[in-house]
Design a protein around this motif. Structure first.
Motif, PDB file in Angstrom:
ATOM      1  N   ALA A 167       0.963  -1.158  -0.051  1.00 45.07           N
ATOM      2  CA  ALA A 167       0.091  -0.048  -0.158  1.00 45.07           C
ATOM      3  C   ALA A 167       0.866   1.433  -0.142  1.00 45.07           C
ATOM      4  O   ALA A 167       0.599   2.305  -0.767  1.00 45.07           O
ATOM      5  CB  ALA A 167      -0.763  -0.158   1.294  1.00 45.07           C
ATOM      6  N   PHE A 168       2.031   1.172   0.753  1.00 44.27           N
ATOM      7  CA  PHE A 168       2.887   2.388   0.798  1.00 44.27           C
ATOM      8  C   PHE A 168       3.582   2.595  -0.379  1.00 44.27           C
ATOM      9  O   PHE A 168       3.515   3.653  -0.927  1.00 44.27           O
ATOM     10  CB  PHE A 168       3.976   2.291   2.022  1.00 44.27           C
ATOM     11  CG  PHE A 168       4.814   3.209   2.316  1.00 44.27           C
ATOM     12  CD1 PHE A 168       4.289   4.546   2.765  1.00 44.27           C
ATOM     13  CD2 PHE A 168       6.047   3.169   1.867  1.00 44.27           C
ATOM     14  CE1 PHE A 168       4.984   5.588   2.731  1.00 44.27           C
ATOM     15  CE2 PHE A 168       6.841   4.348   2.198  1.00 44.27           C
ATOM     16  CZ  PHE A 168       6.279   5.442   2.680  1.00 44.27           C
ATOM     17  N   ALA A 169       3.970   1.479  -1.237  1.00 37.88           N
ATOM     18  CA  ALA A 169       4.658   1.688  -2.425  1.00 37.88           C
ATOM     19  C   ALA A 169       3.573   2.312  -3.462  1.00 37.88           C
ATOM     20  O   ALA A 169       3.866   3.103  -4.284  1.00 37.88           O
ATOM     21  CB  ALA A 169       5.091   0.274  -3.035  1.00 37.88           C
ATOM     22  N   GLY A 170       2.368   1.875  -3.292  1.00 38.35           N
ATOM     23  CA  GLY A 170       1.163   2.463  -4.190  1.00 38.35           C
ATOM     24  C   GLY A 170       1.155   4.035  -4.263  1.00 38.35           C
ATOM     25  O   GLY A 170       1.107   4.816  -4.920  1.00 38.35           O
ATOM     26  N   GLY A 171       1.158   4.438  -2.900  1.00 38.01           N
ATOM     27  CA  GLY A 171       1.027   5.780  -2.581  1.00 38.01           C
ATOM     28  C   GLY A 171       2.384   6.767  -3.201  1.00 38.01           C
ATOM     29  O   GLY A 171       2.255   7.733  -3.540  1.00 38.01           O
ATOM     30  N   LEU A 172       3.571   6.159  -2.704  1.00 31.47           N
ATOM     31  CA  LEU A 172       4.784   6.598  -3.326  1.00 31.47           C
ATOM     32  C   LEU A 172       4.574   6.697  -4.859  1.00 31.47           C
ATOM     33  O   LEU A 172       5.157   7.711  -5.434  1.00 31.47           O
ATOM     34  CB  LEU A 172       6.049   5.940  -2.906  1.00 31.47           C
ATOM     35  CG  LEU A 172       6.291   5.980  -1.495  1.00 31.47           C
ATOM     36  CD1 LEU A 172       7.638   5.171  -1.113  1.00 31.47           C
ATOM     37  CD2 LEU A 172       6.602   7.362  -0.848  1.00 31.47           C
ATOM     38  N   ALA A 173       4.296   5.661  -5.572  1.00 28.16           N
ATOM     39  CA  ALA A 173       4.385   5.686  -7.155  1.00 28.16           C
ATOM     40  C   ALA A 173       3.295   7.054  -7.482  1.00 28.16           C
ATOM     41  O   ALA A 173       3.730   7.297  -8.384  1.00 28.16           O
ATOM     42  CB  ALA A 173       3.511   4.497  -7.359  1.00 28.16           C
ATOM     43  N   LEU A 174       2.024   7.117  -6.749  1.00 29.30           N
ATOM     44  CA  LEU A 174       1.365   8.194  -7.106  1.00 29.30           C
ATOM     45  C   LEU A 174       1.935   9.666  -6.929  1.00 29.30           C
ATOM     46  O   LEU A 174       1.877  10.378  -7.754  1.00 29.30           O
ATOM     47  CB  LEU A 174       0.068   8.025  -6.434  1.00 29.30           C
ATOM     48  CG  LEU A 174      -0.948   9.238  -6.555  1.00 29.30           C
ATOM     49  CD1 LEU A 174      -1.288   8.987  -8.174  1.00 29.30           C
ATOM     50  CD2 LEU A 174      -2.219   9.035  -5.757  1.00 29.30           C
ATOM     51  N   VAL A 175       2.421   9.868  -5.802  1.00 31.27           N
ATOM     52  CA  VAL A 175       3.022  11.369  -5.615  1.00 31.27           C
ATOM     53  C   VAL A 175       4.434  11.467  -5.779  1.00 31.27           C
ATOM     54  O   VAL A 175       4.948  12.665  -5.996  1.00 31.27           O
ATOM     55  CB  VAL A 175       2.933  11.388  -3.915  1.00 31.27           C
ATOM     56  CG1 VAL A 175       1.534  11.364  -3.642  1.00 31.27           C
ATOM     57  CG2 VAL A 175       3.718  10.467  -3.080  1.00 31.27           C
ATOM     58  N   LEU A 176       5.307  10.395  -6.286  1.00 31.15           N
ATOM     59  CA  LEU A 176       6.942  10.444  -6.568  1.00 31.15           C
ATOM     60  C   LEU A 176       6.974  10.065  -7.981  1.00 31.15           C
ATOM     61  O   LEU A 176       7.683  10.915  -8.583  1.00 31.15           O
ATOM     62  CB  LEU A 176       7.663   9.886  -5.488  1.00 31.15           C
ATOM     63  CG  LEU A 176       7.494  10.348  -3.927  1.00 31.15           C
ATOM     64  CD1 LEU A 176       8.658   9.445  -3.084  1.00 31.15           C
ATOM     65  CD2 LEU A 176       7.914  11.639  -4.016  1.00 31.15           C
ATOM     66  N   VAL A 177       6.665   8.965  -8.595  1.00 34.42           N
ATOM     67  CA  VAL A 177       6.928   8.517  -9.578  1.00 34.42           C
ATOM     68  C   VAL A 177       6.424   9.150 -10.584  1.00 34.42           C
ATOM     69  O   VAL A 177       6.989   9.600 -11.620  1.00 34.42           O
ATOM     70  CB  VAL A 177       6.606   6.898  -9.768  1.00 34.42           C
ATOM     71  CG1 VAL A 177       6.914   6.341 -11.099  1.00 34.42           C
ATOM     72  CG2 VAL A 177       7.578   6.235  -8.680  1.00 34.42           C
ATOM     73  N   LEU A 178       5.098   9.236 -10.582  1.00 33.25           N
ATOM     74  CA  LEU A 178       4.219  10.043 -11.777  1.00 33.25           C
ATOM     75  C   LEU A 178       5.031  11.574 -11.893  1.00 33.25           C
ATOM     76  O   LEU A 178       5.058  12.023 -13.133  1.00 33.25           O
ATOM     77  CB  LEU A 178       2.838  10.162 -11.452  1.00 33.25           C
ATOM     78  CG  LEU A 178       2.101   8.735 -11.413  1.00 33.25           C
ATOM     79  CD1 LEU A 178       0.583   8.944 -11.412  1.00 33.25           C
ATOM     80  CD2 LEU A 178       2.538   7.926 -12.806  1.00 33.25           C
ATOM     81  N   PRO A 179       5.066  12.155 -10.672  1.00 30.88           N
ATOM     82  CA  PRO A 179       5.672  13.699 -11.016  1.00 30.88           C
ATOM     83  C   PRO A 179       7.023  13.315 -11.618  1.00 30.88           C
ATOM     84  O   PRO A 179       7.712  14.186 -12.479  1.00 30.88           O
ATOM     85  CB  PRO A 179       5.923  14.231  -9.661  1.00 30.88           C
ATOM     86  CG  PRO A 179       4.708  13.626  -8.973  1.00 30.88           C
ATOM     87  CD  PRO A 179       4.981  12.237  -9.634  1.00 30.88           C
ATOM     88  N   THR A 180       7.973  12.321 -11.309  1.00 30.58           N
ATOM     89  CA  THR A 180       9.157  12.133 -12.114  1.00 30.58           C
ATOM     90  C   THR A 180       8.984  11.850 -13.520  1.00 30.58           C
ATOM     91  O   THR A 180       9.955  12.313 -14.285  1.00 30.58           O
ATOM     92  CB  THR A 180       9.866  10.789 -11.417  1.00 30.58           C
ATOM     93  OG1 THR A 180      10.171  11.075  -9.982  1.00 30.58           O
ATOM     94  CG2 THR A 180      11.126  10.448 -12.148  1.00 30.58           C
TER      95      THR A 180
END
Length: 298
Positions: free
Chosen positions: A66-79
């Motif tokens: 669940a934490f990885a999903g949140g990080l993907a949303l707020v960090l990877v997509l902006p990357t």
């Protein structure tokens, strides 16, 4: 224009799951490596807990997903978004050299700087630690962004399968290295009673003298063992004993002296630099009050 925006939204949604999978694999690998490294470092409760520490990683896996999903949303997509802009700035030469991922590393570094900078500013991390983590964190985001943009069939299965293989290999290598004796797991020192005799200090004016005849004298020791914000000192004269501790505690020094509420001290450190310590507040917090032998230095 509406169709283009819809395609962009679908593209972002398609990236989310594989990006989270990559972050999960990277996180598990980092946790395994840090856990293996931690087995070699002096720490309270060390010794005999290796298997339990590894097992805990897998117990926490559902929360990590669940934490990885949140990080993907707020960090990877902006990357991804920043990577596209950087690719345009870098020009066609860089784009041909790095393919569509030419701008992802600078994008990842810029995105990673935000949470790391916030952690340093809030005092949750030191500036040196933040600087050391910046490049690996940016690279991890860039890798997740690059993989998430792949059109490979069964991408999620490939990420999780190869990730599980990588974790298994790292675990097997770690077990082999410890089993072969190339790297030794930390064990608390077990000095003789005579090695405990002497003066121990906290480096802030507090001291405890343990005499060979079993008498003890303490002055200015921090007695805030319950972890509250109130500073208390204790001291006086009394006696001390030295006996084996339970489990990973090594040995224990039992101190009955003056106004000091907690008389149990654990032996830690290394054979070359023995320390006596007490837990401050919850033992799971890792906060310690340590004494070193006078003259050993900090």
């Amino acid at each position: 224009m509406a169709a283009t925006r819809e395609a962009q939204r679908i593209g972002a949604a398609e990236r989310l799951v594989p990006a989270a999978a990559v972050l999960l694999v990277e996180g598990v690998l980092a946790a395994v490596l840090l856990t293996l490294y931690g087995f070699t470092q002096p720490s309270p409760g060390a010794g005999g807990g290796s298997a339990l520490g590894i097992l805990l990683l897998f117990v926490l896996l559902p929360f990590a997903v669940a934490f990885a999903g949140g990080l993907a949303l707020v960090l990877v997509l902006p990357t991804v978004w920043l990577g596209e802009r950087f690719a345009g700035v870098l020009g066609q030469g860089w784009a041909r050299l790095g393919g569509g991922a030419a701008g992802l590393l600078p994008g990842g570094l810029l995105v990673a700087a935000v949470p790391l900078g916030a952690a340093v500013t809030a005092g949750c991390s030191g500036a040196v630690a933040g600087a050391v983590l910046w490049l690996p964190a940016g690279a991890a985001l860039a890798v997740a962004a690059a993989v998430s943009g792949s059109r490979r069939p069964r991408l999620l299965r490939a990420v999780l399968g190869r990730g599980a293989l990588a974790v298994a290999v790292v675990l097997a290598l770690g077990v082999a290295v410890f089993a072969s004796g190339l790297v030794e797991e930390y064990r608390p020192p077990r000095p003789a009673r005579a090695a405990i005799v002497g003066t121990w200090t906290d480096g802030r004016g507090g001291s405890m003298e343990l005499a060979a005849d079993g008498t003890a004298t303490a002055a200015g020791l921090d007695d805030s063992w319950d972890g509250d914000d109130e500073e208390r000192e204790c001291g006086g004269r009394g006696t001390w004993t030295y006996e084996p501790g339970s489990g990973a505690s090594g040995l224990q020094v039992g101190l009955g002296v003056g106004s000091c509420a907690d008389g149990t001290w654990y032996v830690g450190g290394t054979a070359e630099r023995v320390t006596l310590y007490q837990y401050v507040g919850d033992p799971d917090s890792g906060d310690l009050y340590e004494l070193t032998r006078a003259g050993d230095g900090p």
